[in-house]
Design a protein around this motif. Structure first.
Motif, PDB file in Angstrom:
ATOM      1  N   LEU A   1      54.804  23.973  29.909  1.00  0.00           N
ATOM      2  CA  LEU A   1      53.588  23.273  30.308  1.00  0.00           C
ATOM      3  C   LEU A   1      53.454  22.044  29.418  1.00  0.00           C
ATOM      4  O   LEU A   1      53.306  22.159  28.199  1.00  0.00           O
ATOM      5  CB  LEU A   1      52.365  24.179  30.132  1.00  0.00           C
TER       6      LEU A   1
ATOM      7  N   ASN B   1      57.131  18.663  37.512  1.00  0.00           N
ATOM      8  CA  ASN B   1      56.024  18.521  38.462  1.00  0.00           C
ATOM      9  C   ASN B   1      54.985  17.591  37.867  1.00  0.00           C
ATOM     10  O   ASN B   1      54.060  18.020  37.168  1.00  0.00           O
ATOM     11  CB  ASN B   1      55.430  19.893  38.766  1.00  0.00           C
TER      12      ASN B   1
ATOM     13  N   THR C   1      51.477  28.365  34.958  1.00  0.00           N
ATOM     14  CA  THR C   1      52.686  28.118  34.171  1.00  0.00           C
ATOM     15  C   THR C   1      52.953  29.241  33.190  1.00  0.00           C
ATOM     16  O   THR C   1      54.103  29.679  33.023  1.00  0.00           O
ATOM     17  CB  THR C   1      52.565  26.774  33.425  1.00  0.00           C
TER      18      THR C   1
ATOM     19  N   ILE D   1      52.428  22.342  43.140  1.00  0.00           N
ATOM     20  CA  ILE D   1      53.389  22.860  42.158  1.00  0.00           C
ATOM     21  C   ILE D   1      54.000  24.165  42.659  1.00  0.00           C
ATOM     22  O   ILE D   1      55.216  24.373  42.548  1.00  0.00           O
ATOM     23  CB  ILE D   1      52.706  23.060  40.788  1.00  0.00           C
TER      24      ILE D   1
ATOM     25  N   VAL E   1      46.715  25.212  36.560  1.00  0.00           N
ATOM     26  CA  VAL E   1      48.121  24.900  36.272  1.00  0.00           C
ATOM     27  C   VAL E   1      48.558  25.590  34.989  1.00  0.00           C
ATOM     28  O   VAL E   1      49.671  26.115  34.890  1.00  0.00           O
ATOM     29  CB  VAL E   1      48.331  23.371  36.167  1.00  0.00           C
TER      30      VAL E   1
ATOM     31  N   ASN F   1      55.837  21.746  34.121  1.00  0.00           N
ATOM     32  CA  ASN F   1      54.630  21.417  34.869  1.00  0.00           C
ATOM     33  C   ASN F   1      53.709  20.569  34.010  1.00  0.00           C
ATOM     34  O   ASN F   1      53.432  20.930  32.861  1.00  0.00           O
ATOM     35  CB  ASN F   1      53.896  22.686  35.298  1.00  0.00           C
TER      36      ASN F   1
END
Length: 269
Positions: A174, A81, A158, A110, A154, A131
């Motif tokens: 991540l 992503n 994650t 995401i 995020v 991600n």
């Protein structure tokens, strides 16, 4: 049999660079983007690259891209992503609509991509979701607080996802860059209005950006490609040591502040 990775935001920056890194390692690549006409022309000459439309704010386009990927290559073994953008501006300058759009793309986007690929990965009992976050998810910056807040979301998304999927055999990473010489700055969105009192904040951010040591995009994306699909990938992967040092300093300051006010904290038990 070659593995397949689906990349969002593959028209520029990290997503574009990752496409070439995965191809070099023998992966099939679904290079997705909002406007396929903007794809690097070199993609057309690569047999194992599918260029298709995917807008992370459009659930139908996500489902269609996943279907096309599975039909073309048979499976989705990994997802990166990478789609996203930066919203500039002091918090007072950014409109509520701009803040919502930032989170809609960088965070909800995401979520929608992950939800589209997870049924395939759960059925197979394997997969790797990567991600793209930011060191700004740990250390917020003046005139970039809304963007950094989205990357902090995020990060937490994650970390929680990794705990949910680990028992299912699906790995989550991540990727945390500190900054590269890409078109991030030119593609960032300006705030809805300007407030003169934040001139010092903009000057501080400009000075920080001028002194920041940027990572090498090619080496960084090569590292991301190398850890994709390995048996025990990291949950957190910092790319560029400058960002790692910044975060270490931030955590040291944070722990020091907690310690100085611990007597007040203790009184709240």
């Amino acid at each position: 049999m070659s593995k397949t990775v689906l990349i969002t935001g593959a028209s520029t920056g990290m997503g574009e660079a990752l496409t070439f890194e995965y191809v070099a390692r023998g992966w099939n690549v679904a290079a997705t983007m909002r406007d396929p006409a903007r794809a690097n022309q070199a993609f057309a000459g690569l047999d194992n690259v599918l260029v298709t439309r995917l807008d992370v704010t459009d659930a139908a386009s996500i489902e269609q891209a996943v279907r096309e990927t599975v039909e073309r290559f048979g499976a989705v073994d990994a997802v990166v992503n990478a789609a996203g953008y930066g919203q500039l501006g002091a918090v007072e300058e950014v409109s509520p609509a701009q803040a919502r759009d930032q989170f809609e793309t960088n965070v909800v986007g995401i979520v929608q991509v992950v939800q589209a690929v997870l049924p395939h990965m759960r059925e197979r009992g394997s997969g790797h979701i990567l991600n793209v976050g930011s060191m700004g998810g740990h250390v917020s910056l003046p005139t970039m607080a809304v963007y950094c807040a989205s990357k902090s979301a995020v990060q937490n998304l994650t970390e929680g996802l990794a705990k949910e999927l680990d028992p299912l055999g699906i790995r989550v990473t991540l990727v945390e860059p500190a900054g590269f010489d890409t078109n991030f700055g030119t593609s960032a969105k300006l705030p809805a209005r300007s407030v003169a009192d934040y001139a010092d904040s903009y000057a501080a951010m400009a000075e920080f950006a001028k002194q920041a040591v940027r990572g090498d995009l090619t080496r960084s994306m090569a590292a991301v490609a190398d850890i994709t699909g390995v048996e025990e990938p990291p949950v957190h992967l910092a790319v560029a040591t400058a960002g790692l040092e910044m975060v270490r300093g931030h955590f040291a300051e944070l722990l020091d502040e907690y310690a100085r006010w611990e007597s007040v904290t203790a009184a709240t038990d």
